[in-house]
Design a protein around this motif. Structure first.
Motif, PDB file in Angstrom:
ATOM      1  N   ARG A 126      85.945  31.213 130.345  1.00  0.00           N
ATOM      2  CA  ARG A 126      86.959  30.162 130.327  1.00  0.00           C
ATOM      3  C   ARG A 126      87.496  29.941 128.920  1.00  0.00           C
ATOM      4  NH1 ARG A 126      84.026  25.787 134.394  1.00  0.00           N
ATOM      5  NH2 ARG A 126      84.794  26.706 136.362  1.00  0.00           N
ATOM      6  N   TRP A 161      99.219  25.617 132.163  1.00  0.00           N
ATOM      7  CA  TRP A 161     100.209  26.122 133.129  1.00  0.00           C
ATOM      8  C   TRP A 161     101.486  25.282 133.091  1.00  0.00           C
ATOM      9  CZ3 TRP A 161     102.110  29.931 135.586  1.00  0.00           C
ATOM     10  CH2 TRP A 161     102.980  29.746 136.662  1.00  0.00           C
ATOM     11  N   ALA A 188      88.910  26.028 132.104  1.00  0.00           N
ATOM     12  CA  ALA A 188      88.481  24.824 132.824  1.00  0.00           C
ATOM     13  C   ALA A 188      89.688  24.207 133.531  1.00  0.00           C
ATOM     14  CB  ALA A 188      87.870  23.820 131.846  1.00  0.00           C
ATOM     15  N   ARG A 189      89.446  23.598 134.682  1.00  0.00           N
ATOM     16  CA  ARG A 189      90.564  23.194 135.545  1.00  0.00           C
ATOM     17  C   ARG A 189      91.574  22.314 134.830  1.00  0.00           C
ATOM     18  NH1 ARG A 189      89.485  20.970 141.473  1.00  0.00           N
ATOM     19  NH2 ARG A 189      89.013  23.189 141.687  1.00  0.00           N
ATOM     20  N   ASP A 190      91.116  21.265 134.139  1.00  0.00           N
ATOM     21  CA  ASP A 190      92.080  20.377 133.483  1.00  0.00           C
ATOM     22  C   ASP A 190      92.839  21.101 132.374  1.00  0.00           C
ATOM     23  OD1 ASP A 190      89.764  20.692 132.043  1.00  0.00           O
ATOM     24  OD2 ASP A 190      89.765  18.657 131.218  1.00  0.00           O
ATOM     25  N   ARG A 246      91.315  30.437 127.926  1.00  0.00           N
ATOM     26  CA  ARG A 246      92.078  29.382 127.264  1.00  0.00           C
ATOM     27  C   ARG A 246      92.802  29.925 126.036  1.00  0.00           C
ATOM     28  NH1 ARG A 246      89.801  23.481 125.274  1.00  0.00           N
ATOM     29  NH2 ARG A 246      91.698  22.801 124.208  1.00  0.00           N
ATOM     30  N   ASP A 279      93.347  24.407 132.219  1.00  0.00           N
ATOM     31  CA  ASP A 279      94.197  25.413 132.850  1.00  0.00           C
ATOM     32  C   ASP A 279      95.465  24.776 133.413  1.00  0.00           C
ATOM     33  OD1 ASP A 279      93.829  28.380 133.391  1.00  0.00           O
ATOM     34  OD2 ASP A 279      94.509  27.716 135.351  1.00  0.00           O
ATOM     35  N   ASP A 280      95.309  23.610 134.050  1.00  0.00           N
ATOM     36  CA  ASP A 280      96.478  22.923 134.610  1.00  0.00           C
ATOM     37  C   ASP A 280      97.460  22.526 133.499  1.00  0.00           C
ATOM     38  OD1 ASP A 280      95.393  23.227 137.084  1.00  0.00           O
ATOM     39  OD2 ASP A 280      94.654  21.172 137.266  1.00  0.00           O
ATOM     40  N   ARG A 287      90.774  32.166 134.519  1.00  0.00           N
ATOM     41  CA  ARG A 287      90.969  30.722 134.564  1.00  0.00           C
ATOM     42  C   ARG A 287      90.144  30.036 133.487  1.00  0.00           C
ATOM     43  NH1 ARG A 287      93.538  28.214 138.477  1.00  0.00           N
ATOM     44  NH2 ARG A 287      92.389  26.298 138.071  1.00  0.00           N
TER      45      ARG A 287
END
Length: 440
Positions: A234, A286, A278-280, A238, A282-283, A276
C-alpha cells in the motif's frame, strides 16, 4: 457388657477411590434387590443365666456380649436392634446400587469393609444372610463398575475425537487459508467449544491443546506477515499514485488533444497496475487524479464541440455554394467557367466539413465541374483546371506529411485521419488530371 457399655469394634472407613468420571444416568438394575431377611434374634442366639449372649451361625456359636441390665428378652431386643441397624445399612447399599446413583467402586469397598466386621459383629440375627447379601453387593458392584469404566472410556474416546477433529480443522485452516477474518472468528469459536469438552486423560488433553495452540500461532504469524506485506504494498501504491497525480495535473492545460488524450489513457493503465493504497488514501488520490483528467477532457470536449459546430456551419455554406453552382447556365461557357472559379475559391476558403458529409459534397461539386467542362467546346488545356489539379496534389501531399508527423509522435488516430484525407485529395487530383487528359 451392659447396654450402656456395648462392646464396640472399629468399623473401616471408606477408602478414597479414583476420581469419578461423568455422573452415570440411572439405569435399570439387572440384579433386583432381595428383601432383607426377617430379624428374629431368638432363632439366631441365646442368653445364658449368667447373662452371656451367644450368636448362632453356620460357623457355630460365639459370644457377642454379657447382658446384666435386665431380663433376657431385653438382651434379645438390644442385640436384635443392632442387627437391624446393620441390615438397614446393607439395604441402603443395595438400593444405591440398584438405582445407579452411587459410585459402584465405593459401594463395593463399603460392602467389603462391612463383610470384614461380620465375624466380630455384636448382633443377633441371620449374619449368614448378611454375608450373602454383602457378597452379592460386591459381585453386582463389580459388574456395575465394569460398565461404568466402559462408559467412561467411551465418553473419553468421544471427547478425544471431538478435540482431535477441532485440532485438525485448526491446523488445516492455519496452514492454508487466506480468509483472515473468517478463520480468526472460527479459531475463537473452536476455543469456546474446546472449553466445554472434558473427560480426557491429562496427557492426551495436553497434546491436543499444544496442537491447537500451535495452529493458532501459525495462523497469527501468517496473518501478521500478510498484513505487513500489504502495508508495504500500500505504501508503494501510494507513492506510485502520487506521482501519477502529479503527471496528470501537468497535462491539464494541454491543447494537444490527441497526444494528451493518449497520455491520459496510459496514465490510467499505470494507475490500475499500481495496486491499492489504504482505502481513505486511495479514494483521495483517485479524486485528485480524476479531477485532473476530467478537467482536461472537459476542455477537449468543449473544443471538439466548437470545431464540430464550425464544420456543420461550413457544410451549410458549401451546400449554399452547391445550390448556386448547380444552377449555372452552361450555355455561356465562359461565363459558367468564371462563375465556377469564383465558387471554387469560396469553396476552398470555407474549410473542413463533418467527415460524413465531405464525400457527398465533393461528389456534387465534381459533378458541377464536369457539367461545365463537358459543355465547353474541345480546346487546349484549361489553365484553371490545371491549377485546380495541382492544388489537389498539394493538399494530398500536405495531409501525407501530417500523417507522417502524427505517426512519429504516436498519435495513431490523428495519423489515420490525415491518411484518409490525403487519399481523398489524391483521388481528386488524379480525377482532375484524367479530365485534362481527355480534354486534349
Amino acid at each position: 457388657m451392659t447396654p450402656d457399655e456395648p462392646h464396640n469394634e472399629p468399623r473401616p472407613t471408606p477408602r478414597p477411590g479414583p476420581r469419578p468420571g461423568p455422573k452415570p444416568t440411572p439405569r435399570p438394575n439387572p440384579h433386583p434387590v432381595a428383601s432383607a431377611p426377617a430379624s428374629d434374634p431368638h432363632r439366631f442366639g441365646r442368653v445364658d443365666d449368667d447373662g452371656t449372649v451367644w450368636l448362632i451361625s453356620a460357623a457355630g456359636e460365639r459370644t457377642i456380649g454379657s447382658w446384666q441390665a435386665g431380663d433376657t428378652e431385653a438382651a434379645f431386643t438390644h442385640f436384635g436392634r443392632r442387627f437391624d441397624d446393620l441390615s438397614t445399612e446393607i439395604a441402603l447399599l443395595e438400593e444405591r446400587l440398584a438405582a445407579g446413583t452411587g459410585d459402584a467402586r465405593k459401594i463395593k469397598a463399603t460392602a467389603a469393609g462391612l463383610a470384614e466386621t461380620l465375624p466380630s459383629a455384636n448382633v443377633l440375627g441371620d449374619v449368614d444372610a448378611l454375608a450373602a447379601r454383602l457378597a452379592g453387593i460386591a459381585e453386582h458392584a463389580e459388574a456395575n463398575a465394569a460398565a461404568d469404566r466402559t462408559r467412561r472410556e467411551e465418553h473419553r474416546a468421544a471427547q478425544t475425537a471431538r478435540k482431535e477433529a477441532l485440532a485438525v480443522e485448526a491446523e488445516e485452516m492455519a496452514n492454508t487459508s487466506t480468509q483472515w477474518k473468517v478463520v480468526g472468528d472460527r479459531l475463537r469459536s473452536i476455543l469456546d467449544e474446546w472449553k466445554t469438552i472434558s473427560g480426557l486423560d491429562r496427557k492426551t488433553d495436553d497434546a491436543l491443546w499444544k496442537r491447537y495452540s500451535a495452529a493458532r500461532e501459525t495462523f497469527n504469524r501468517r496473518r501478521g506477515s500478510h498484513f505487513a506485506e500489504l502495508d508495504r504494498d500500500r505504501a508503494g501504491a501510494r507513492e506510485a499514485k502520487e506521482k501519477l497525480c502529479v503527471k496528470a495535473e501537468e497535462l491539464v492545460d494541454s491543447t494537444d488533444w490527441g497526444a494528451t488524450s493518449a497520455e491520459f489513457r496510459q496514465l490510467l493503465v499505470d494507475w490500475k497496475a499500481a495496486g491499492r493504497a489504504a482505502r481513505d488514501v486511495d479514494d483521495a488520490l483517485w479524486q485528485r487524479f480524476k479531477g485532473a483528467q476530467d478537467t482536461f477532457f472537459k476542455a477537449r470536449n468543449a473544443a471538439t464541440a466548437e470545431k464540430d459546430a464550425e464544420f456543420v456551419a461550413n457544410a451549410k455554406a458549401k451546400e449554399a455554394l452547391l445550390s448556386e453552382a448547380e444552377k449555372l447556365d452552361t450555355s455561356n461557357h465562359e461565363a459558367a467557367r468564371a462563375a465556377l472559379r469564383t465558387i471554387g475559391d469560396k469553396w476552398d476558403a470555407i474549410g473542413k466539413v463533418p467527415r460524413e458529409r465531405s464525400a457527398d459534397l465533393e461528389r456534387r461539386m465534381r459533378a458541377v465541374e464536369k457539367k461545365v467542362r463537358d459543355a465547353a467546346e474541345p480546346s487546349g488545356p484549361d489553365p484553371q483546371a490545371q491549377a485546380r489539379a495541382e492544388q489537389f496534389r498539394e493538399r494530398a501531399e500536405q495531409f501525407e506529411r501530417q500523417a507522417q508527423k502524427a505517426e512519429a509522435a504516436g498519435r495513431s488516430k490523428e495519423s489515420e485521419e490525415a491518411k484518409a484525407n490525403a487519399e481523398q485529395w489524391r483521388q481528386w487530383a488524379e480525377a482532375a488530371a484524367d479530365a485534362l487528359t481527355r480534354r486534349r
